[in-house]
Design a protein around this motif. Structure first.
Motif, PDB file in Angstrom:
ATOM      1  N   LEU A  88       0.794  -1.305   0.475  1.00 43.93           N
ATOM      2  CA  LEU A  88       0.188   0.119   0.176  1.00 43.93           C
ATOM      3  C   LEU A  88       0.991   1.148   0.047  1.00 43.93           C
ATOM      4  CD1 LEU A  88      -2.505  -0.531   2.512  1.00 43.93           C
ATOM      5  CD2 LEU A  88      -2.591  -0.953  -0.297  1.00 43.93           C
ATOM      6  N   LEU A  92      -0.305   2.624  -3.467  1.00 48.40           N
ATOM      7  CA  LEU A  92      -0.820   3.984  -2.756  1.00 48.40           C
ATOM      8  C   LEU A  92       0.401   5.088  -2.929  1.00 48.40           C
ATOM      9  CD1 LEU A  92      -3.303   3.214   0.297  1.00 48.40           C
ATOM     10  CD2 LEU A  92      -3.597   3.675  -2.578  1.00 48.40           C
ATOM     11  N   ILE A 108       1.304   5.282   4.155  1.00 51.16           N
ATOM     12  CA  ILE A 108      -0.751   5.257   4.419  1.00 51.16           C
ATOM     13  C   ILE A 108      -0.265   3.619   4.542  1.00 51.16           C
ATOM     14  CG2 ILE A 108      -2.214   4.842   3.436  1.00 51.16           C
ATOM     15  CD1 ILE A 108      -1.665   6.696   1.269  1.00 51.16           C
ATOM     16  N   LEU A 112      -1.448   3.074   8.816  1.00 50.26           N
ATOM     17  CA  LEU A 112      -2.568   2.335   9.594  1.00 50.26           C
ATOM     18  C   LEU A 112      -2.737   0.754  10.022  1.00 50.26           C
ATOM     19  CD1 LEU A 112      -5.413   1.159   7.460  1.00 50.26           C
ATOM     20  CD2 LEU A 112      -4.712  -0.264   5.648  1.00 50.26           C
ATOM     21  N   LEU A 116      -4.078  -0.080  13.232  1.00 55.24           N
ATOM     22  CA  LEU A 116      -5.244  -1.148  13.413  1.00 55.24           C
ATOM     23  C   LEU A 116      -3.931  -1.840  14.832  1.00 55.24           C
ATOM     24  CD1 LEU A 116      -5.838  -2.266   9.876  1.00 55.24           C
ATOM     25  CD2 LEU A 116      -7.425  -1.475  11.405  1.00 55.24           C
ATOM     26  N   ILE A 236      -6.422  10.554   5.770  1.00 47.73           N
ATOM     27  CA  ILE A 236      -6.521   9.018   4.448  1.00 47.73           C
ATOM     28  C   ILE A 236      -6.961   8.242   5.159  1.00 47.73           C
ATOM     29  CG2 ILE A 236      -6.036   8.087   2.890  1.00 47.73           C
ATOM     30  CD1 ILE A 236      -4.370  10.209   0.949  1.00 47.73           C
ATOM     31  N   LEU A 240     -10.132   5.848   5.501  1.00 46.27           N
ATOM     32  CA  LEU A 240     -10.297   4.171   5.563  1.00 46.27           C
ATOM     33  C   LEU A 240     -10.559   3.711   6.300  1.00 46.27           C
ATOM     34  CD1 LEU A 240      -6.909   3.866   3.307  1.00 46.27           C
ATOM     35  CD2 LEU A 240      -9.448   3.705   2.206  1.00 46.27           C
ATOM     36  N   ALA A 243     -13.843   3.446   7.381  1.00 49.27           N
ATOM     37  CA  ALA A 243     -14.918   2.720   6.174  1.00 49.27           C
ATOM     38  C   ALA A 243     -14.968   0.815   6.245  1.00 49.27           C
ATOM     39  CB  ALA A 243     -13.709   2.869   5.102  1.00 49.27           C
ATOM     40  N   LEU A 244     -13.684   0.807   7.112  1.00 46.85           N
ATOM     41  CA  LEU A 244     -14.016   0.087   7.394  1.00 46.85           C
ATOM     42  C   LEU A 244     -15.667  -1.092   8.221  1.00 46.85           C
ATOM     43  CD1 LEU A 244      -9.718  -1.039   8.652  1.00 46.85           C
ATOM     44  CD2 LEU A 244     -11.069  -2.127   6.313  1.00 46.85           C
ATOM     45  N   PRO A 245     -15.525  -2.295   7.458  1.00 43.47           N
ATOM     46  CA  PRO A 245     -17.422  -3.065   8.466  1.00 43.47           C
ATOM     47  C   PRO A 245     -16.066  -2.604   9.868  1.00 43.47           C
ATOM     48  CG  PRO A 245     -15.915  -4.205   6.487  1.00 43.47           C
ATOM     49  CD  PRO A 245     -15.751  -3.018   6.740  1.00 43.47           C
ATOM     50  N   ARG A 247     -17.058  -5.699  11.911  1.00 43.40           N
ATOM     51  CA  ARG A 247     -16.371  -6.869  11.743  1.00 43.40           C
ATOM     52  C   ARG A 247     -15.126  -6.738  11.317  1.00 43.40           C
ATOM     53  NH1 ARG A 247     -16.375 -10.745   8.085  1.00 43.40           N
ATOM     54  NH2 ARG A 247     -17.247  -9.325   6.672  1.00 43.40           N
ATOM     55  N   THR A 248     -14.920  -5.791  10.778  1.00 43.73           N
ATOM     56  CA  THR A 248     -13.274  -6.407  10.309  1.00 43.73           C
ATOM     57  C   THR A 248     -12.527  -5.858  11.301  1.00 43.73           C
ATOM     58  OG1 THR A 248     -14.316  -6.111   8.201  1.00 43.73           O
ATOM     59  CG2 THR A 248     -11.389  -5.734   8.293  1.00 43.73           C
TER      60      THR A 248
END
Lengths: 294, 262
Positions: A88, A92, A108, A112, A116, A236, A240, A243-245, A247-248
């Motif tokens: 990425l 990206l 990015i 990320l 996480l 960004i 992102l 926007a992750l569900p 569950r994820t």
């Protein structure tokens, strides 16, 4: 990804790992201090001078120590994300580089992962990113320590809740950019004698025209472009991650434990079912690695 | 560019006789010693030797664009920076307002560019001629964390695949009516429409892969059996030690007097 490790965790000695981590951080800090104190005598002494070697070996050794300390402690779920993050960073970064002009946005993936999976994972990803990327662009290799620092700071920002509101993320990015820019400037000055891009080179030229030393000019340029760059990257990444569900994103123990995205989750909880206590419990199998991630 | 070169790296290299670690030691110590020597003649010789090696090894067609993509912007930037603005310079060749072309500045820039070209070429010759599976096998045989080898190999193989997926997502969004205009806002929106599905699918995939790897004992301790034999010999082992020692000696010789003088 919260699935418990199906095999027994290896019995690592945490003290040694912690020692390696501290040594790595010390190597990076000592190198930076040596470079900043030593710079006035050196820059006109010709290229390839001692400072370039000190910058290269000190920062690289620090980054490698950090990788050795952190990598074995990461759970497999985080580890498989690291290659994705490296790709990425490259893909990206390239995409943005070819469409939105003035920034490089090559962190990015690192940020990320840090959001996480925590600061330790972020630091390892940043350092690994530079090392693997140097397979096709060797000039990024000396920036491994700076990249590790960005990953670590991003993870700390996530841990202390700066990614819970979308307007706090760019602030954290701005501060990270200031620190990362100041640390990376000696590498640019001593290893490269300038910057790798024509646009950033023009800014350095402007400061040089005013009579600054090379290190001062490059540090000022870094202070101009890095904070903006990192503010954009953090924004960004925040978008992102939002926007992750659920569950994820809730698969990651770091996100659950420190409620990295609490703002969003709170809103969802209010809508759906109040008091979903099970999201707070850490996954049992990830215990050996999470001492560092937390 | 990067993506294409990655695809090239993953393709098996031709030369199989040398141990990848010997190649790595040679490239690394060449880079270190060139930096330590800081002489434009040596830099030029090393750069020329690397170009010769890559032509002989048949990697020149892939290596040259990659090297140019790195070195051309860097060189231009250094030339502009030091050629026009070098307050320490004394010998002024030309002057327009604040910009002064000085001999010292030009010399500094050219020397730096030659040095960086030599280092970049030495490392690129290594990465373009090494076979990644061999490198991974050799690293694991040396007791380097299997995890590092996994990250390296996985990144290099994922790069073309993910680039292809990003391309597919772009095509899909365009077929749904995505039009990228010149305005910044429209570009940002286009970026979001492509990045969100990409990242989402990648994180999902990684979760699946983690489970698969775990169920095959990825985190288990203990020795592993490798099916891949990497050629190695006594001569190469000695050569590697000599190369590493030479690089360390070069650093010490260069740094210690400077440290003492400061």
């Amino acid at each position: 990804m919260s699935s418990p490790s199906l095999t027994l965790a290896s019995q690592e000695r945490p003290v040694r790992r912690r020692l390696l981590e501290i040594l790595g951080a010390l190597a990076i800090a000592a190198t930076y201090i040596y470079l900043v104190l030593n710079q006035p005598t050196d820059i006109t002494g010709g290229p390839g001078s001692a400072s370039a070697l000190v910058a290269l070996s000190g920062f690289l050794a620090g980054a490698v120590l950090l990788i050795i300390a952190v990598l074995p402690t990461l759970p497999a779920s985080t580890l498989v994300l690291i290659p994705v993050a490296l790709v990425l960073n490259i893909v990206l970064g390239q995409f943005v580089g070819s469409t939105l002009v003035p920034f490089y946005l090559d962190a990015i993936g690192t940020v990320l992962i840090a959001v996480l999976a925590g600061p330790a994972a972020g630091a390892a990803t940043g350092a690994l990113s530079s090392i693997v990327w140097s397979f096709f662009n060797p000039t990024v290799l000396p920036f491994a320590a700076g990249a590790a620092l960005i990953g670590c700071l991003a993870g700390l920002a996530a841990r202390y809740g700066l990614f819970r509101r979308f307007y706090l993320a760019p602030v954290a990015g701005f501060i990270t950019g200031i620190i990362a820019g100041v640390v990376s400037a000696p590498v640019a000055a001593f290893v490269f004698g300038g910057t790798s891009g024509v646009a950033t080179g023009a800014i350095v030229s402007a400061f040089r025209a005013m009579g600054d030393t090379l290190l001062a000019a490059i540090t000022k340029q870094a202070l101009l472009s890095d904070p903006m760059d990192k503010a954009i990257v953090f924004t960004i990444v925040a978008l992102l991650v939002y926007a992750l569900p659920r569950r994820t994103s809730q698969q990651f123990p770091f996100i659950r434990r420190h409620r990295v995205l609490a703002g969003k989750d709170q809103a969802r909880k209010d809508q759906a079912a109040p008091g979903t206590g099970h999201t707070e419990t850490p996954a049992p199998g990830t215990a050996p690695g999470t001492g560092l991630n937390g | 560019m990067t993506v294409r070169s990655a695809a090239g790296i993953v393709a098996p290299a031709r030369r199989e006789r040398l141990n990848p670690l010997t190649l790595l030691a040679a490239a690394g110590s060449t880079a270190v010693m060139t930096t330590a020597a800081a002489s434009w003649a040596l830099s030029l010789a090393v750069a020329a030797a690397c170009l010769g090696l890559s032509v002989a090894g048949g990697t020149a067609r892939r290596l040259l664009p990659a090297a140019a993509a790195v070195l051309v912007p860097l060189g231009l930037s250094l030339l502009v920076l030091h050629g026009l603005f070098f307050p320490e310079g004394r010998t002024v060749l030309a002057e327009w307002g604040p910009a002064r072309i000085t001999a010292e500045g030009l010399g500094f820039a050219v020397q730096r560019i030659l040095l960086l070209a030599a280092v970049v070429l030495a490392l690129l010759v290594f990465s373009f001629s090494v076979s990644v599976p061999d490198l991974v096998a050799a690293l694991s045989a040396k007791g380097v964390q299997g995890r590092f080898a996994f990250v390296l190999a996985s990144t290099l193989t994922l790069l073309p695949a993910i680039a292809a997926r990003a391309e597919r997502i772009r095509q899909a969004q365009e077929s749904r009516g995505l039009v990228v205009s010149r305005r910044l806002l429209s570009r940002a929106a286009a970026f979001r429409l492509q990045a969100v599905p990409l990242v989402l699918s990648l994180v999902e995939d990684a979760a699946t892969r983690a489970t698969a790897l775990e169920s095959r004992g990825f985190s288990a301790a203990g020795p592993r059996t490798s099916y891949r034999e990497v050629a190695d010999s006594r001569t190469q082992r000695i050569l590697r030690i000599v190369l590493v020692l030479a690089a360390v000696a070069a650093i010490v010789v260069r740094v210690v007097p400077a440290g003492a003088g400061a």
